[in-house]
Design an enzyme around this catalytic site. Structure first.
Site, PDB file in Angstrom:
ATOM      1  N   ASP A 186      15.926  59.033 100.282  1.00 43.77           N
ATOM      2  CA  ASP A 186      15.057  58.232 101.156  1.00 43.77           C
ATOM      3  C   ASP A 186      14.808  59.382 102.206  1.00 43.77           C
ATOM      4  OD1 ASP A 186      13.721  56.550 102.625  1.00 43.77           O
ATOM      5  OD2 ASP A 186      15.489  55.115 102.797  1.00 43.77           O
TER       6      ASP A 186
ATOM      7  N   ASP B 243       5.264  61.456 104.792  1.00 42.73           N
ATOM      8  CA  ASP B 243       6.190  60.619 103.871  1.00 42.73           C
ATOM      9  C   ASP B 243       6.060  60.922 102.671  1.00 42.73           C
ATOM     10  OD1 ASP B 243       8.057  58.880 103.441  1.00 42.73           O
ATOM     11  OD2 ASP B 243       6.954  57.119 103.827  1.00 42.73           O
TER      12      ASP B 243
END
Length: 433
Positions: free
Chosen positions: A104, A314
């Protein structure tokens, strides 16, 4: 947890030896997309279109978690487990215990499920037992480390150990002890890595994974702790295209920690430091379609005007998110440039501009204009295959923070130079690395 933002990828990782690496040294990790046929998440009963639909839903869920405070800082309002696009395969402890976890890029503190499980989700593999490891050391609740992790809800246990407590937006929880442990990545062992050993986990957790590995920019992410041992604070990744309708085995993206010679044809844009340090911010100034330049400052209906650090890079979010008006103008410009007239409906209905892929033989030149860097998007960056011969524009509107998703980063070497606070881009055939 963040978007985190490098695809649902399995990071088949590496091991760092000793306390540092020699100057110029680096090490590489394989990245496996969660929708790859080699992923433990791969469901043979699902069609390609259904897998894409799940990826799109994860992308929109990721984007909605980022909210902007009045002071311009970013926070995650609705953390939800298992929406990131990668898994990471590491080992922990001595003797080593293999762990498969969500990778993550929007999280910092890593945690895995540990024995004794007071309340745990069903897990298909063995659970890490800290008592069996000679290198497991709980962190004291009065330590600097525990105080620095106060955002995780740290408290003191009866034994004066530091405890963390994470509550996710869907009601899932994870809490346990903050500890230091040896993490083994490929053939190298990293000592004294801070992580969470979780004894209570409830909610939406997949039986095939053990926890979450934080790859964000905070001081206690796995990334930051590894880079503290590398002479140059640089990590890079190279993402291959999204798995096709006929996925092949042994297709990996790559992540590289340490020195990497980018060579010629490199562009760079400043990384903007904001709170929290978890996220990687850059400044998007405009996006152009052929000779038509669409400036972000022209979007008067959005709070995301031209300000420093208006976009998060991201790898855990699939789509690229733009302000509503800019998105509408961009879609219109792409539609006019392709000028086919006939469009298709997206089977999942989340994307609005779709075509029969075989009919789109020529695309306009699309460029994202960052501060100091122009990044040209090719076909795999611009469109996503969503069904047999149906492609859709891989962008979507958002009223919150802007996001450069992982599809826009495909076949670029993307480097995070944390010494000089620069983000680097170089066109690369990532499948040939």
């Amino acid at each position: 947890m963040g978007s985190s933002s490098l695809l649902v990828i399995t990071l088949a990782i590496f091991h760092i030896a000793g306390s540092s690496l020699a100057a110029g040294d680096s090490f590489t990790v394989n990245l496996l997309h969660r929708d790859s046929v080699d992923s433990p998440f791969y469901d043979h009963s699902m069609s390609f279109s259904q897998r894409v639909g799940h990826a799109l839903r994860r992308s929109f869920t990721n984007a909605k978690r980022y909210k902007t405070n009045l002071d311009g800082s970013i926070y995650q309002a609705d953390l939800i487990p298992d929406v990131s696009e990668f898994l990471i395969d590491i080992s922990i402890g001595n003797p080593s215990h293999k762990v498969l976890a969500i990778a993550d890029t929007g999280s910092d503190l890593s945690w895995i499920q540990c024995n004794p499980c007071i309340r745990c989700y069903n897990h298909t593999g063995p659970v890490f037992d800290p008592k069996s490891s000679s290198t497991y050391r709980p962190v004291a609740c009065e330590s600097t480390t525990c105080k620095a992790l106060s955002y995780t809800g740290t408290t003191c246990s009866a034994t004066k150990n530091c405890r963390f407590s994470l509550i996710y937006g869907d009601g899932s929880i994870s809490n346990g002890t903050v500890a230091r442990e040896t993490v083994t990545l490929c053939d190298r062992a990293i000592r004294n890595i801070v992580f969470g050993c979780s004894f209570i986990n409830e909610g939406i957790f997949e039986p095939s994974w053990d926890g979450i590995v934080g790859l964000g920019g905070g001081d206690y992410s796995l990334t930051s702790q590894i880079l503290a041992l590398v002479p140059r604070k640089l990590f890079s990744y190279c993402l291959i295209p999204y798995p096709s309708t006929n996925p092949l085995s042994n297709k990996f993206s790559k992540i590289i920690f340490g020195y990497l010679d980018f060579g010629p044809k490199i562009v760079s844009t400043p990384l903007i430091q904001k709170n929290p340090k978890t996220f990687y911010f850059v400044t998007l100034e405009a996006i152009s379609v052929d000779d038509t330049r669409l400036n972000i400052s022209d979007d008067s209906n959005s709070s995301n005007t031209l300000e420093k650090g208006n976009m998060i890079v991201d790898s855990g979010t699939t789509l690229t998110m733009l302000p509503p008006k800019l998105y509408d103008d961009f879609e219109t410009a792409v539609r006019n440039a392709i000028s086919l007239g006939t469009t298709m409906k997206n089977p999942q209905k989340q994307l609005s501009l779709c075509y029969l892929g075989s009919t789109v033989t020529k695309l306009p030149k699309v460029t994202m204009h960052f501060e100091g860097a122009d990044v040209e998007l090719r076909r795999d960056n611009l469109f996503m295959t969503v069904d047999d011969d149906i492609i859709c524009l891989a962008f979507a509107p958002t009223s919150d923070i802007l996001i450069m998703g992982n599809l826009a980063q495909i076949n670029y070497m993307v480097g995070y130079d944390l010494e000089n606070n620069m983000l680097l881009f170089k066109p690369t055939d990532c499948e040939k690395m």
